[in-house]
Design a protein around this motif. Structure first.
Motif, PDB file in Angstrom:
ATOM      1  N   LEU A 163       0.830  -1.198   0.000  1.00 65.34           N
ATOM      2  CA  LEU A 163       0.000   0.000   0.000  1.00 65.34           C
ATOM      3  C   LEU A 163       0.871   1.257   0.000  1.00 65.34           C
ATOM      4  N   THR A 164       0.475   2.219  -0.805  1.00 64.47           N
ATOM      5  CA  THR A 164       1.151   3.516  -0.814  1.00 64.47           C
ATOM      6  C   THR A 164       0.458   4.430   0.188  1.00 64.47           C
ATOM      7  N   LEU A 165       1.054   5.588   0.437  1.00 60.02           N
ATOM      8  CA  LEU A 165       0.435   6.529   1.384  1.00 60.02           C
ATOM      9  C   LEU A 165      -0.989   6.913   0.984  1.00 60.02           C
ATOM     10  N   PRO A 166      -1.268   7.218  -0.289  1.00 60.27           N
ATOM     11  CA  PRO A 166      -2.667   7.522  -0.644  1.00 60.27           C
ATOM     12  C   PRO A 166      -3.611   6.347  -0.397  1.00 60.27           C
TER      13      PRO A 166
ATOM     14  N   ALA B 219     -10.092   0.235  12.225  1.00 60.49           N
ATOM     15  CA  ALA B 219      -9.437  -0.952  11.674  1.00 60.49           C
ATOM     16  C   ALA B 219      -8.006  -0.653  11.223  1.00 60.49           C
ATOM     17  N   TYR B 220      -7.726   0.580  10.856  1.00 58.05           N
ATOM     18  CA  TYR B 220      -6.405   0.926  10.328  1.00 58.05           C
ATOM     19  C   TYR B 220      -5.591   1.791  11.292  1.00 58.05           C
ATOM     20  N   ARG B 221      -5.976   1.793  12.560  1.00 59.71           N
ATOM     21  CA  ARG B 221      -5.254   2.573  13.563  1.00 59.71           C
ATOM     22  C   ARG B 221      -3.786   2.143  13.665  1.00 59.71           C
ATOM     23  N   ASP B 222      -3.533   0.843  13.638  1.00 60.34           N
ATOM     24  CA  ASP B 222      -2.147   0.356  13.747  1.00 60.34           C
ATOM     25  C   ASP B 222      -1.310   0.811  12.558  1.00 60.34           C
ATOM     26  N   GLU B 223      -1.870   0.761  11.365  1.00 65.34           N
ATOM     27  CA  GLU B 223      -1.122   1.195  10.190  1.00 65.34           C
ATOM     28  C   GLU B 223      -0.851   2.706  10.248  1.00 65.34           C
ATOM     29  N   PHE B 224      -1.845   3.462  10.714  1.00 59.92           N
ATOM     30  CA  PHE B 224      -1.626   4.902  10.857  1.00 59.92           C
ATOM     31  C   PHE B 224      -0.528   5.174  11.883  1.00 59.92           C
TER      32      PHE B 224
ATOM     33  N   GLN C 131      -4.167   6.185   3.320  1.00 61.13           N
ATOM     34  CA  GLN C 131      -5.017   7.327   3.683  1.00 61.13           C
ATOM     35  C   GLN C 131      -6.473   7.016   3.358  1.00 61.13           C
ATOM     36  N   ASN C 132      -6.722   6.457   2.193  1.00 54.63           N
ATOM     37  CA  ASN C 132      -8.082   6.109   1.783  1.00 54.63           C
ATOM     38  C   ASN C 132      -8.678   5.068   2.722  1.00 54.63           C
ATOM     39  N   GLN C 133      -7.889   4.057   3.067  1.00 54.80           N
ATOM     40  CA  GLN C 133      -8.378   3.020   3.962  1.00 54.80           C
ATOM     41  C   GLN C 133      -8.651   3.569   5.361  1.00 54.80           C
ATOM     42  N   CYS C 134      -7.779   4.436   5.842  1.00 55.48           N
ATOM     43  CA  CYS C 134      -7.968   5.020   7.173  1.00 55.48           C
ATOM     44  C   CYS C 134      -9.217   5.891   7.228  1.00 55.48           C
TER      45      CYS C 134
END
Length: 158
Positions: A7-10, A22-27, A13-16
C-alpha cells in the motif's frame, strides 16, 4: 508478509478514512515513521526529503481521525517551521504551511498558533543622506495644518 506491504500513502489514507479503527495500527506505524523522519531532519535541517514532506501531509490529512494520538503534531510542525524557516526551500515550506492550514480547518490544534511569518529584524534608523532625500533636502518634513472648514481635523503627521 503484511497485507499493508504494497500500500502507498494515498492507499493507506483512503483506507484510514473509510475505517479509522481498523487501520489505527497502520496509521500509528506511519506516525512513528514521521517522528523518526523528524528526528533525522533535525540533525540535518538543510536537507528535506520528499518522503518527509509526504508523510507530514499524510498525517495532517488524517489527524482529525486520531486526535489523541496526534495531539502534539501541530505543535511539532509549528516548531519545525519556527526553527527552520530560513533553511527550508519554498516547496516543502509551502507544503508544511498547507498542512497547518488543513489542521486548522479540521479543528486539530494542540496550542494556539498563527500562520504569520516571523517578524523581520528591526531596520536601522535612516542615515542622514536618506533623511535628506526623504525630506526634499531642506531637513524638515512639512506638517499638514488642519483646515478650518473641517470640524474634526485629522491628527498631523510627525
Amino acid at each position: 508478509m503484511s497485507q499493508y506491504a504494497l500500500l502507498t500513502l494515498p492507499d493507506i489514507q483512503n483506507q484510514c478514512k473509510r475505517d479509522p479503527d481498523a487501520y489505527r495500527d497502520e496509521f500509528m506505524s506511519q506516525y512513528r515513521h514521521f517522528e523518526s523522519q523528524l528526528s533525522i531532519y533535525r540533525l540535518k535541517p538543510a536537507t528535506t526529503s520528499s518522503d518527509f514532506v509526504d508523510i507530514v501531509y499524510f498525517v495532517s490529512q488524517l489527524a482529525h481521525l486520531y486526535k489523541n494520538e496526534t495531539a502534539a503534531f501541530p505543535g511539532m510542525l509549528m516548531d519545525l517551521l519556527d526553527e527552520n524557516y530560513e533553511q527550508l526551500t519554498p516547496a516543502p515550506r509551502m507544503k508544511m504551511v498547507q498542512a497547518l492550514i488543513l489542521l486548522r480547518k479540521k479543528g486539530v490544534r494542540s496550542r494556539p498558533y498563527s500562520l504569520c511569518p516571523p517578524t523581520p529584524p528591526p531596520t536601522p534608523p535612516p542615515t542622514p543622506r536618506c533623511v535628506q532625500h526623504l525630506t526634499g533636502g531642506h531637513g524638515y518634513r512639512p506638517r499638514l495644518q488642519p483646515d478650518s472648514h473641517f470640524p474634526n481635523p485629522l491628527p498631523s503627521c510627525t
